[in-house]
Motif scaffolding. Structure first.
Motif, PDB file in Angstrom:
ATOM      1  N   GLY A 100     -72.577  19.642  17.459  1.00 44.16           N
ATOM      2  CA  GLY A 100     -71.768  20.729  16.600  1.00 44.16           C
ATOM      3  C   GLY A 100     -71.426  22.087  17.012  1.00 44.16           C
ATOM      4  O   GLY A 100     -71.819  21.821  18.978  1.00 44.16           O
ATOM      5  N   TYR A 101     -70.874  23.627  17.179  1.00 43.18           N
ATOM      6  CA  TYR A 101     -70.837  24.326  17.794  1.00 43.18           C
ATOM      7  C   TYR A 101     -71.396  25.215  16.563  1.00 43.18           C
ATOM      8  O   TYR A 101     -70.438  25.819  15.836  1.00 43.18           O
ATOM      9  CB  TYR A 101     -69.226  24.902  18.408  1.00 43.18           C
ATOM     10  N   TRP A 102     -71.133  26.858  17.407  1.00 42.52           N
ATOM     11  CA  TRP A 102     -71.289  27.879  17.248  1.00 42.52           C
ATOM     12  C   TRP A 102     -70.300  29.332  17.472  1.00 42.52           C
ATOM     13  O   TRP A 102     -69.970  28.962  18.742  1.00 42.52           O
ATOM     14  CB  TRP A 102     -72.722  28.961  17.197  1.00 42.52           C
ATOM     15  N   PRO A 103     -69.433  29.014  16.247  1.00 44.95           N
ATOM     16  CA  PRO A 103     -67.785  29.917  16.570  1.00 44.95           C
ATOM     17  C   PRO A 103     -68.342  31.308  17.159  1.00 44.95           C
ATOM     18  O   PRO A 103     -69.316  31.510  16.970  1.00 44.95           O
ATOM     19  CB  PRO A 103     -66.811  30.110  15.273  1.00 44.95           C
ATOM     20  N   ALA A 104     -67.267  31.307  18.589  1.00 42.12           N
ATOM     21  CA  ALA A 104     -67.368  32.574  19.279  1.00 42.12           C
ATOM     22  C   ALA A 104     -67.612  34.148  18.777  1.00 42.12           C
ATOM     23  O   ALA A 104     -68.245  34.899  18.840  1.00 42.12           O
ATOM     24  CB  ALA A 104     -66.539  33.093  20.685  1.00 42.12           C
ATOM     25  N   PHE A 105     -66.840  33.964  17.579  1.00 46.58           N
ATOM     26  CA  PHE A 105     -67.032  34.768  16.754  1.00 46.58           C
ATOM     27  C   PHE A 105     -67.858  35.921  16.048  1.00 46.58           C
ATOM     28  O   PHE A 105     -68.553  36.647  15.447  1.00 46.58           O
ATOM     29  CB  PHE A 105     -65.427  34.906  15.511  1.00 46.58           C
ATOM     30  N   LEU A 106     -69.369  34.784  15.862  1.00 46.15           N
ATOM     31  CA  LEU A 106     -70.350  34.904  15.486  1.00 46.15           C
ATOM     32  C   LEU A 106     -71.207  36.335  15.705  1.00 46.15           C
ATOM     33  O   LEU A 106     -72.107  37.016  15.348  1.00 46.15           O
ATOM     34  CB  LEU A 106     -71.245  33.533  15.326  1.00 46.15           C
ATOM     35  N   PHE A 107     -70.883  36.421  17.342  1.00 49.44           N
ATOM     36  CA  PHE A 107     -71.761  36.889  18.257  1.00 49.44           C
ATOM     37  C   PHE A 107     -71.175  38.138  19.311  1.00 49.44           C
ATOM     38  O   PHE A 107     -69.723  38.538  19.311  1.00 49.44           O
ATOM     39  CB  PHE A 107     -72.401  36.599  19.553  1.00 49.44           C
ATOM     40  N   HIS A 156     -68.190  30.730   5.419  1.00 51.63           N
ATOM     41  CA  HIS A 156     -67.678  32.312   6.026  1.00 51.63           C
ATOM     42  C   HIS A 156     -66.409  32.590   5.716  1.00 51.63           C
ATOM     43  O   HIS A 156     -65.329  31.527   6.166  1.00 51.63           O
ATOM     44  CB  HIS A 156     -67.275  31.973   7.322  1.00 51.63           C
ATOM     45  N   PRO A 157     -66.099  33.471   5.505  1.00 50.37           N
ATOM     46  CA  PRO A 157     -64.113  34.152   5.221  1.00 50.37           C
ATOM     47  C   PRO A 157     -63.761  34.151   5.908  1.00 50.37           C
ATOM     48  O   PRO A 157     -62.812  34.141   6.314  1.00 50.37           O
ATOM     49  CB  PRO A 157     -64.738  35.289   5.232  1.00 50.37           C
ATOM     50  N   PHE A 158     -64.519  34.174   7.711  1.00 55.92           N
ATOM     51  CA  PHE A 158     -63.941  33.924   8.841  1.00 55.92           C
ATOM     52  C   PHE A 158     -62.886  32.210   9.245  1.00 55.92           C
ATOM     53  O   PHE A 158     -62.419  31.565   9.839  1.00 55.92           O
ATOM     54  CB  PHE A 158     -64.090  34.742  10.061  1.00 55.92           C
ATOM     55  N   LEU A 159     -63.895  31.745   8.670  1.00 56.62           N
ATOM     56  CA  LEU A 159     -64.124  30.813   8.829  1.00 56.62           C
ATOM     57  C   LEU A 159     -63.194  30.096   7.517  1.00 56.62           C
ATOM     58  O   LEU A 159     -62.783  28.399   7.650  1.00 56.62           O
ATOM     59  CB  LEU A 159     -64.846  30.183   8.807  1.00 56.62           C
ATOM     60  N   LYS A 160     -61.906  30.356   7.123  1.00 55.81           N
ATOM     61  CA  LYS A 160     -61.047  29.812   5.951  1.00 55.81           C
ATOM     62  C   LYS A 160     -60.194  29.083   6.534  1.00 55.81           C
ATOM     63  O   LYS A 160     -59.636  27.559   5.687  1.00 55.81           O
ATOM     64  CB  LYS A 160     -60.842  30.732   4.244  1.00 55.81           C
ATOM     65  N   ASP A 161     -59.873  29.292   7.385  1.00 57.08           N
ATOM     66  CA  ASP A 161     -58.482  28.588   7.808  1.00 57.08           C
ATOM     67  C   ASP A 161     -58.694  28.279   9.432  1.00 57.08           C
ATOM     68  O   ASP A 161     -58.252  28.142   9.969  1.00 57.08           O
ATOM     69  CB  ASP A 161     -57.292  29.775   8.224  1.00 57.08           C
ATOM     70  N   HIS A 162     -59.890  27.545   9.564  1.00 54.13           N
ATOM     71  CA  HIS A 162     -60.641  27.205  10.768  1.00 54.13           C
ATOM     72  C   HIS A 162     -59.845  25.782  11.174  1.00 54.13           C
ATOM     73  O   HIS A 162     -60.262  25.147  10.064  1.00 54.13           O
ATOM     74  CB  HIS A 162     -62.223  27.757  10.943  1.00 54.13           C
ATOM     75  N   LYS A 163     -59.419  25.157  11.808  1.00 52.64           N
ATOM     76  CA  LYS A 163     -59.294  24.220  12.517  1.00 52.64           C
ATOM     77  C   LYS A 163     -60.331  23.410  12.749  1.00 52.64           C
ATOM     78  O   LYS A 163     -60.755  23.824  14.319  1.00 52.64           O
ATOM     79  CB  LYS A 163     -57.706  23.872  13.485  1.00 52.64           C
ATOM     80  N   ILE A 164     -60.912  22.940  12.720  1.00 53.72           N
ATOM     81  CA  ILE A 164     -62.634  21.918  13.440  1.00 53.72           C
ATOM     82  C   ILE A 164     -62.116  21.761  14.684  1.00 53.72           C
ATOM     83  O   ILE A 164     -60.779  20.600  15.191  1.00 53.72           O
ATOM     84  CB  ILE A 164     -63.079  21.028  12.653  1.00 53.72           C
ATOM     85  N   GLN A 165     -62.618  21.795  15.436  1.00 52.44           N
ATOM     86  CA  GLN A 165     -62.533  21.376  16.912  1.00 52.44           C
ATOM     87  C   GLN A 165     -63.876  20.425  16.900  1.00 52.44           C
ATOM     88  O   GLN A 165     -65.351  20.319  16.825  1.00 52.44           O
ATOM     89  CB  GLN A 165     -63.084  22.007  18.283  1.00 52.44           C
ATOM     90  N   MET A 166     -63.164  19.237  17.449  1.00 50.46           N
ATOM     91  CA  MET A 166     -64.357  18.036  17.461  1.00 50.46           C
ATOM     92  C   MET A 166     -64.898  17.556  18.190  1.00 50.46           C
ATOM     93  O   MET A 166     -65.231  16.829  18.559  1.00 50.46           O
ATOM     94  CB  MET A 166     -63.136  16.394  16.173  1.00 50.46           C
ATOM     95  N   ARG A 167     -64.554  17.981  19.475  1.00 49.09           N
ATOM     96  CA  ARG A 167     -64.866  18.052  20.971  1.00 49.09           C
ATOM     97  C   ARG A 167     -64.661  19.071  21.564  1.00 49.09           C
ATOM     98  O   ARG A 167     -63.754  19.812  21.431  1.00 49.09           O
ATOM     99  CB  ARG A 167     -64.167  16.565  20.982  1.00 49.09           C
ATOM    100  N   PRO A 168     -65.332  19.383  22.376  1.00 49.45           N
ATOM    101  CA  PRO A 168     -65.447  20.524  23.413  1.00 49.45           C
ATOM    102  C   PRO A 168     -64.656  19.953  24.259  1.00 49.45           C
ATOM    103  O   PRO A 168     -64.415  18.946  24.494  1.00 49.45           O
ATOM    104  CB  PRO A 168     -66.594  20.576  23.922  1.00 49.45           C
ATOM    105  N   THR A 169     -63.746  21.120  25.312  1.00 48.57           N
ATOM    106  CA  THR A 169     -63.012  20.918  25.594  1.00 48.57           C
ATOM    107  C   THR A 169     -63.255  20.350  27.106  1.00 48.57           C
ATOM    108  O   THR A 169     -63.141  19.801  28.286  1.00 48.57           O
ATOM    109  CB  THR A 169     -62.115  22.345  26.265  1.00 48.57           C
ATOM    110  N   TYR A 170     -64.925  21.074  27.551  1.00 45.84           N
ATOM    111  CA  TYR A 170     -65.923  20.960  28.735  1.00 45.84           C
ATOM    112  C   TYR A 170     -67.285  20.361  28.315  1.00 45.84           C
ATOM    113  O   TYR A 170     -67.226  21.175  27.626  1.00 45.84           O
ATOM    114  CB  TYR A 170     -65.401  22.411  29.643  1.00 45.84           C
ATOM    115  N   HIS A 171     -67.909  19.889  29.070  1.00 47.56           N
ATOM    116  CA  HIS A 171     -69.001  19.628  29.269  1.00 47.56           C
ATOM    117  C   HIS A 171     -69.364  20.005  30.541  1.00 47.56           C
ATOM    118  O   HIS A 171     -68.713  20.395  31.750  1.00 47.56           O
ATOM    119  CB  HIS A 171     -69.182  17.932  28.952  1.00 47.56           C
ATOM    120  N   PRO A 172     -70.891  20.533  30.454  1.00 47.23           N
ATOM    121  CA  PRO A 172     -71.456  20.870  31.901  1.00 47.23           C
ATOM    122  C   PRO A 172     -70.947  20.068  32.636  1.00 47.23           C
ATOM    123  O   PRO A 172     -71.251  18.309  32.522  1.00 47.23           O
ATOM    124  CB  PRO A 172     -72.780  20.997  31.798  1.00 47.23           C
ATOM    125  N   GLU A 173     -70.661  19.992  33.890  1.00 43.88           N
ATOM    126  CA  GLU A 173     -69.965  19.492  35.014  1.00 43.88           C
ATOM    127  C   GLU A 173     -68.736  19.149  35.057  1.00 43.88           C
ATOM    128  O   GLU A 173     -67.991  18.216  35.487  1.00 43.88           O
ATOM    129  CB  GLU A 173     -70.854  18.415  35.381  1.00 43.88           C
TER     130      GLU A 173
END
Length: 420
Positions: free
Chosen positions: A313-320, A78-95
């Motif tokens: 893993g995750y769907w990056p916010a910019f997709l939506f 994806h062109p928007f992910l060329k320089d994306h730094k992979i987030q290896m863990r979420p910051t928050y988990h529900p709760e």
């Protein structure tokens, strides 16, 4: 005159012979050119789908799982992910704050634990992700090379305002529970796993949760996850873990699993699109999977967790567009394609192929269905509605109790005396 007239004539002039041969050569050349173009198209797609592997594992079901370096996965096309730094863990988990030890803690061994078939022959090393290899036959089964890995338009169940024309046009039927009218930041469910029978190869049967944003028009945003049986997509009748996303109602964006750039996988243990085993049996052992999808309040990405162990893993916010903020509707349930190939309703099963009233061990279920609120807490959904286009073909019944929380049984056999 047409080529056929000259070629079938009893008396041929030299002009006719030349004309006939030229016509045949012209048609033959066009066919060869078209076949050559398709072959090139397929090769280019296979090269794009199948990234270089660190290690490959042959699964007992015939799949090949390629262990691809995490930074070479399909998402980064994806062109928007060329320089994306992979987030290896979420910051928050529900709760609360994400606690890696809590999530990755191994569950107690249970008789009904589920695994993926390829695990029998190996595992992927750290810093890689497992990717199901796409084969030439997979692509050739699609209606076109470009449509491979994508759903057809208009496949979302539309509660309360279902238009019969829309139902007929899409050929998709559902039996779902849903909530709407609030802002939702995720959803969770434990989903009973079966292997429903599919009548036609171009039909499928799935059970999933939908995270929806926007209207039901051309701007619909959707994140979906669950299990499915889809001969067209996978070339067999195995039950498989899958995900899907779209930001424009299945038109140009999104795809199943990792078949386009978008979802960023961080987990080396679970392969999207791979078979899950074992499955539930009628009046026999029951098996289920848990799926949680939630929005990280800090980064804005939508994360997915499988079971208690695996943050995938995750769907990056910019997709939506709409889901960049929150979801406006959550749906849980089953979906089938009804192609009516012989003028009758399909006999493709939903869930176990049994109606909800048959209950545990016979009908398929979703249990412990929950939503994530704006405080990042998992909570019981309020105001659950149900929806099905044809309840005499596939139905849904909700309930709640202490062990299962909010739950529902759903599904059916499709064609039967009351569903001709």
């Amino acid at each position: 005159m047409g080529v056929g007239h000259f070629c079938s004539g009893m008396t041929w002039t030299s002009f006719a012979v030349i004309f006939c041969l030229c016509g045949l050569i012209s048609l033959s050349s066009a066919a060869r050119l078209s076949a050559s173009r398709q072959k090139l198209d397929v090769q280019q797609h296979l090269k794009r789908f199948n990234k270089p592997a660190v290690k490959s594992i042959k699964s007992p079901d015939g799949d090949i799982i390629d262990c691809v370096h995490i930074s070479h996965q399909p998402a980064f096309d994806h062109p928007f992910l060329k320089d994306h730094k992979i987030q290896m863990r979420p910051t928050y988990h529900p709760e609360g704050l994400f606690d890696e030890n809590k999530v990755s803690e191994k569950p107690k061994e249970r008789s009904n634990s589920i695994t993926q078939m390829w695990h029998l022959n190996g595992r992927c090393p750290e810093d890689t992700i497992p990717v199901r290899r796409t084969k030439k036959d997979d692509v050739l089964r699609a209606s076109s090379v470009k449509r491979y890995g994508r759903k057809k338009h208009r496949t979302i169940p539309k509660p309360r305002s279902a238009d019969p024309d829309l139902v007929n046009e899409s050929g998709h039927q559902h039996a779902i529970a849903y909530v709407e009218g609030d802002k939702y930041y995720g959803a969770k469910a434990t989903i009973n796993v079966w292997e429903p029978k599919i009548q036609q190869p171009n039909e499928f049967s799935l059970s999933q949760l939908w995270i929806l944003g926007g209207s039901f028009g051309q701007d619909l945003n959707s994140i979906e996850a669950g299990w499915q049986v889809s001969p067209d997509l996978y070339g067999d009748n195995n039950t498989r873990l899958f995900t899907y996303w779209t930001s424009d109602a299945y038109q140009a964006t999104g795809c199943y699993n990792l078949l386009c750039s978008g979802f960023i996988q961080i987990n080396s243990q679970i392969a999207m699109g791979a078979s899950i085993s074992p499955v539930s049996g009628y009046r026999n052992s029951q098996y289920d999977i848990s799926i949680l999808v939630w929005k990280d309040p800090k980064e804005g990405h939508w994360w997915m967790q499988f079971g208690n162990d695996y943050v995938l893993g995750y769907w990056p916010a910019f997709l939506f567009s709409y889901l960049a903020d929150s979801a406006s509707m959550i749906e849980w349930g089953g979906e089938v394609v009804n192609s009516e190939s012989d003028g009758q309703h399909t006999s493709t099963q939903m869930g176990s192929g049994r109606f909800p009233e048959e209950g545990f061990g016979k009908a398929s279920y979703f249990r412990n269905i929950q939503v994530v609120d704006d405080s990042n807490n998992l909570k019981a959904p309020k105001g659950i509605g149900t929806f099905t286009e044809k309840s005499n073909c596939y139905d849904v019944q909700t309930g709640s109790n202490g062990d299962w929380g909010h739950y529902f049984y759903y599904g059916g056999p499709g064609r039967n005396p009351n569903c001709p």
